[in-house]
Design a protein around this motif. Structure first.
Motif, PDB file in Angstrom:
ATOM      1  N   UNK A  44       0.844  -1.033   0.000  1.00  0.00           N
ATOM      2  CA  UNK A  44       0.223   0.384  -0.228  1.00  0.00           C
ATOM      3  C   UNK A  44       0.862   1.275  -0.292  1.00  0.00           C
ATOM      4  N   UNK A  45       2.488   1.019   1.058  1.00  0.00           N
ATOM      5  CA  UNK A  45       2.682   2.440   0.675  1.00  0.00           C
ATOM      6  C   UNK A  45       3.729   2.510  -0.511  1.00  0.00           C
ATOM      7  N   UNK A  46       3.724   1.858  -0.990  1.00  0.00           N
ATOM      8  CA  UNK A  46       4.786   1.728  -2.536  1.00  0.00           C
ATOM      9  C   UNK A  46       3.504   1.947  -3.475  1.00  0.00           C
ATOM     10  N   UNK A  47       2.285   1.743  -3.429  1.00  0.00           N
ATOM     11  CA  UNK A  47       0.988   2.580  -4.523  1.00  0.00           C
ATOM     12  C   UNK A  47       0.870   3.557  -4.200  1.00  0.00           C
ATOM     13  N   UNK A  48       0.543   4.078  -2.683  1.00  0.00           N
ATOM     14  CA  UNK A  48       0.589   5.579  -2.747  1.00  0.00           C
ATOM     15  C   UNK A  48       2.409   6.647  -2.643  1.00  0.00           C
ATOM     16  N   UNK A  49       3.538   5.736  -2.657  1.00  0.00           N
ATOM     17  CA  UNK A  49       4.142   6.507  -3.689  1.00  0.00           C
ATOM     18  C   UNK A  49       4.302   6.673  -4.568  1.00  0.00           C
ATOM     19  N   UNK A  50       3.809   5.464  -5.507  1.00  0.00           N
ATOM     20  CA  UNK A  50       4.290   5.253  -7.070  1.00  0.00           C
ATOM     21  C   UNK A  50       5.724   4.875  -7.222  1.00  0.00           C
ATOM     22  N   UNK A  51       6.451   3.796  -6.091  1.00  0.00           N
ATOM     23  CA  UNK A  51       6.915   3.504  -6.560  1.00  0.00           C
ATOM     24  C   UNK A  51       7.433   1.876  -7.176  1.00  0.00           C
ATOM     25  N   UNK A  52       7.215   1.679  -7.379  1.00  0.00           N
ATOM     26  CA  UNK A  52       7.502  -0.029  -8.072  1.00  0.00           C
ATOM     27  C   UNK A  52       7.239  -0.877  -7.553  1.00  0.00           C
ATOM     28  N   UNK A  53       6.933  -1.871  -8.178  1.00  0.00           N
ATOM     29  CA  UNK A  53       7.212  -2.897  -6.727  1.00  0.00           C
ATOM     30  C   UNK A  53       7.311  -4.184  -7.697  1.00  0.00           C
ATOM     31  N   UNK A  54       7.632  -5.433  -6.938  1.00  0.00           N
ATOM     32  CA  UNK A  54       8.021  -6.596  -7.628  1.00  0.00           C
ATOM     33  C   UNK A  54       7.452  -7.885  -7.386  1.00  0.00           C
TER      34      UNK A  54
END
Length: 291
Positions: A44-54
């Motif tokens: 969720x934090x990655x989605x909010x910060x628009x960070x890439x996920x693996x």
């Protein structure tokens, strides 16, 4: 023993066996649910910060997968080694593959789940209400262990427990069951009292004294106990936490001002009020001369 018509010995043996099996599953919940929560928070934090996920290489991790394995060498555990308590004794508390020590938590939770089931059945009988109390006891055990290990009280446990208490109050399953009005009042009182204590402590000290999970657990206890029994739960939790916390500070095992989870004590106080609240209240009224 209720209206099942079954011999008491059979009922108690069944409670022990089912308790051991459920305790084995509770160990999975205790160890994996916090990790699952942390993984979800990271996504969720990655989605909010628009960070890439693996996500493409992420392996499945939940209560069902991967299967039981040694946390040290990752070797899958054989079925007969996974038998509650018996497997631990057969392995003498060590992994069959790498020899690493197995945490005593595993048999301890299994035995505790069996004991709680027997006490609930002995107190309430093999009745619908007795089965409910067995289930509540198991959920409280899991939450106490999780909070003790991680200082988290997952919504995945507190909220279903709260709603289940409110729904079950619609049926009069036993002489100790609260009415819907009592359950609603108990839930509101449980949440409101701890929320007020939290706010008062924050205003007085500028510090956070407890987590919001404690409010939700208190609300769930209020739904199952009703408002009249709730003070017993809160008082028992407060006294138990204060005595043990004071002893730990005095012995040097806990530094002054360090955080200590309140959830285990709240779970204990709620369970005590559940199985012995009437007895405790009667003794108090008799000793105080009010009855």
């Amino acid at each position: 023993m209720g209206s099942t018509g079954l011999p008491p010995v059979f009922v108690y043996v069944a409670a022990v066996v089912v308790g051991l099996i459920v305790g084995s599953f509770l160990n999975v919940v205790i160890l994996r649910l916090p990790a699952m929560m942390e993984a979800r928070w990271r996504r969720e934090a990655a989605d909010i910060l628009e960070l890439p996920t693996d996500d493409a290489t992420t392996t499945r991790f939940d209560l069902a997968a991967p299967g039981s394995h040694c946390p040290h060498c990752k070797t899958p555990i054989k079925a007969w080694h996974n038998l509650p308590v018996i497997g631990y004794l057969l392995l003498r508390g060590r992994c069959a593959s790498c020899g690493a020590r197995i945490s005593i938590q595993y048999p301890a939770i299994e035995i505790a789940a069996a004991i709680l089931a027997v006490i609930a059945v002995a107190r309430f009988g093999a009745t619908a209400w007795g089965i409910c109390m067995v289930g509540v006891s198991w959920v409280l055990l899991a939450m106490a262990a999780i909070d003790f290990r991680t200082q988290l009280l997952p919504d995945a446990l507190t909220l279903p427990l709260l709603w289940a208490g409110l729904i079950v109050s619609l049926w009069h399953l036993g002489p100790n069951t609260p009415s819907p009005a009592e359950a609603i009042a108990g839930a509101a009182a449980g949440y409101g009292v701890l929320w007020a204590v939290f706010q008062g402590f924050r205003l007085a000290t500028g510090k956070i004294g407890m987590g919001h999970g404690d409010f939700k657990l208190a609300a769930a206890l209020g739904a199952w106990l009703g408002w009249a029994q709730l003070p017993i739960a809160v008082l028992a939790a407060s006294v138990g936490g204060a005595v043990v916390g004071g002893a730990l500070i005095a012995s040097g095992r806990l530094s002054r001002g360090a955080a200590m989870p309140f959830g285990p004590w709240l779970a204990f106080g709620g369970w005590l009020a559940m199985v012995a609240g009437d007895t405790i209240l009667h003794a108090y009224l008799t000793l105080s001369g009010l009855r």
